[in-house]
Write a protein that holds these residues in place. Sequence first.
Motif, short mmCIF file in Angstrom:
data_model
loop_
_atom_site.label_atom_id
_atom_site.label_comp_id
_atom_site.label_asym_id
_atom_site.label_seq_id
_atom_site.Cartn_x
_atom_site.Cartn_y
_atom_site.Cartn_z
N VAL A 1 0.83 -1.20 0.00
CA VAL A 1 0.00 0.00 0.00
C VAL A 1 0.87 1.25 0.00
N ALA A 2 0.40 2.25 -0.74
CA ALA A 2 1.05 3.56 -0.71
C ALA A 2 0.03 4.59 -0.25
N VAL A 3 0.47 5.53 0.57
CA VAL A 3 -0.35 6.66 0.99
C VAL A 3 0.33 7.93 0.50
N ILE A 4 -0.42 8.75 -0.22
CA ILE A 4 0.08 10.06 -0.63
C ILE A 4 -0.60 11.10 0.25
N GLY A 5 0.20 11.82 1.02
CA GLY A 5 -0.36 12.86 1.88
C GLY A 5 -0.12 12.60 3.35
N THR A 6 0.36 13.62 4.05
CA THR A 6 0.62 13.47 5.49
C THR A 6 0.01 14.65 6.26
N GLY A 7 -1.21 15.04 5.88
CA GLY A 7 -1.93 16.06 6.62
C GLY A 7 -2.75 15.42 7.72
N ALA A 8 -3.83 16.09 8.12
CA ALA A 8 -4.63 15.62 9.26
C ALA A 8 -5.24 14.25 9.01
N ALA B 1 -1.27 -3.75 6.27
CA ALA B 1 -0.56 -3.94 5.00
C ALA B 1 0.72 -4.76 5.20
N ALA B 2 1.09 -5.49 4.16
CA ALA B 2 2.37 -6.20 4.20
C ALA B 2 3.52 -5.21 4.10
N ARG B 3 3.31 -4.14 3.33
CA ARG B 3 4.32 -3.11 3.14
C ARG B 3 3.61 -1.79 2.90
N LEU B 4 4.08 -0.74 3.57
CA LEU B 4 3.46 0.58 3.44
C LEU B 4 4.49 1.62 3.07
N HIS B 5 4.23 2.35 1.98
CA HIS B 5 5.07 3.47 1.55
C HIS B 5 4.26 4.75 1.76
N VAL B 6 4.81 5.69 2.51
CA VAL B 6 4.14 6.96 2.77
C VAL B 6 4.90 8.06 2.04
N TYR B 7 4.21 8.72 1.13
CA TYR B 7 4.82 9.79 0.32
C TYR B 7 4.50 11.14 0.96
#
Length: 498
Positions: free
Chosen positions: A172-179, A192-198
């Motif tokens: 899984v990827a997440v784009i955004g680190t706001g509220a 998730a098995a693997r998480l990428h946070v952009y």
Amino acid sequence: MKPDHEVVIVGAGFSGLCVGIRLRRAGMRDFVILDAAPGVGGVWHHNTYPGVAVDIPSATYCYSFEPNPRWSRAFAPGAEVRAYAEHCADKYRLRPHLRLNTRVERAGFDETADLWRVRTGAGEVTARFLVCAVGPLDQPKDPDIPGLDGFAGKVVHTARWDHGHDLTGERVAVIGTGASGLQVIPEIAGRAARLHVYQRTPIWVFPKADFAIPRGVRRAFGLFPPLQRLVRLVTTAASEVVMVLGIVHYSKVPFLVRAAEAVCRAHLRRQVPDRALRRRLTPSYGFGCKRPSFSNRYLPTFTRDDVELVTDPIEKITPRGIVTADGVEREIDTLVLATGFRILEPGATPPFPVVGPGGVELGAFWDRERYQSYEGLAVPQMPNFWLMNGPYTVTGASWFSIIEAGTTHIVRCLAEARRRRAVRVVVRQGPHDAFTADMRRRMKGTILGQPSCAGSRSYYFDRHGDSPYVRPQSGFHVWRRSRTFDLDDYAYTPGGRS
């Protein structure tokens, strides 16, 4: 021509519900509340992502006239906020006024008949007065990244969560680190098995004093409402010290902002031992330039072996994953967009075309001439119209105090229109211009007027470089103004002629 209703309210979130409650209390029963959703609650109806909760103390997050003794935690989960909205709709007998599943497509002022024609997917509704009560966090914003439409996996926005899709074992990827990202990322990391946070811009994070409210305390709140009102007063006042004194009056008390930054940095040091990782999670802009938040779980998530913080800019999205500027492609199964909402831009404020006399469309006018208003609610170009969440509205910490002040202003105007038997009510240009000029002048002394906000990429700012999302005054001042503004700041046209 007699309109279908005296008042049409667009939006069944807490703003629209409050207008309806106050209208009924004032003896004005000829109104309808339109909303595209199948339920009430606005942003809380739509936002159901894992971990969603209020980011201010629960005691503050309710109407002053309807304290909620049922909050289970100091920071209430979203499901309880939705239940509170349903409770208010029932208790204050708003159900007969609701038209849900009714999307407003356009509103135009009929100059001959002095009324608004509101076009919906279910047909036209006419009203003498129109109140747009759609909240600012209404329209999800997708990132402008090449290739997004071509991604072959699952794409979900936090504001429209798909509970039928299971993230267990996925990349899984997440784009955004706001509220929103701050709340959902720790929840995803556990599945998730693997998480990428952009991350494009870090967020200031306070420690979160969250705890379950004991059943005995809730019982005491229910039996003795003044006790809960006292708690609400204390939490609101404490939040205003930071949000108003620190941010609005920054030039006078800059040490408060520095103190808030120190608390956030200490919190980061305690939760993230790695110095290099801390550096990437530390904002380079001043506290208050962008919405801060509270969390005890967000920062430690990045210390997990199965979570990666990516700060290289995204170059494109491919059918298989995301490519960053360094040329690395990370393959994923699901893409989560925690990219917030469209706010200060055409089509968002207001959320549908609002066309006044002479064909002036409000959104286009503001985009061209800069956002402006009278008391955050009215403009001379739009008779018989108020926008609950207009330019220079948000102040202090309690969204409900803002809602109640705006509603008080509107109901005073409607009552005066009735008294004068007016068919047209419009704010005068002079008071409007004076208020707008005062807001822009005051803004220079806030944290938002300082160079430290450069690079914050905050939704507080519009394309002109103004910050009309925020009202640079205290919540108490806004409350008092709603009760004391000069009703003759509006012009009233009686009878059936303009």
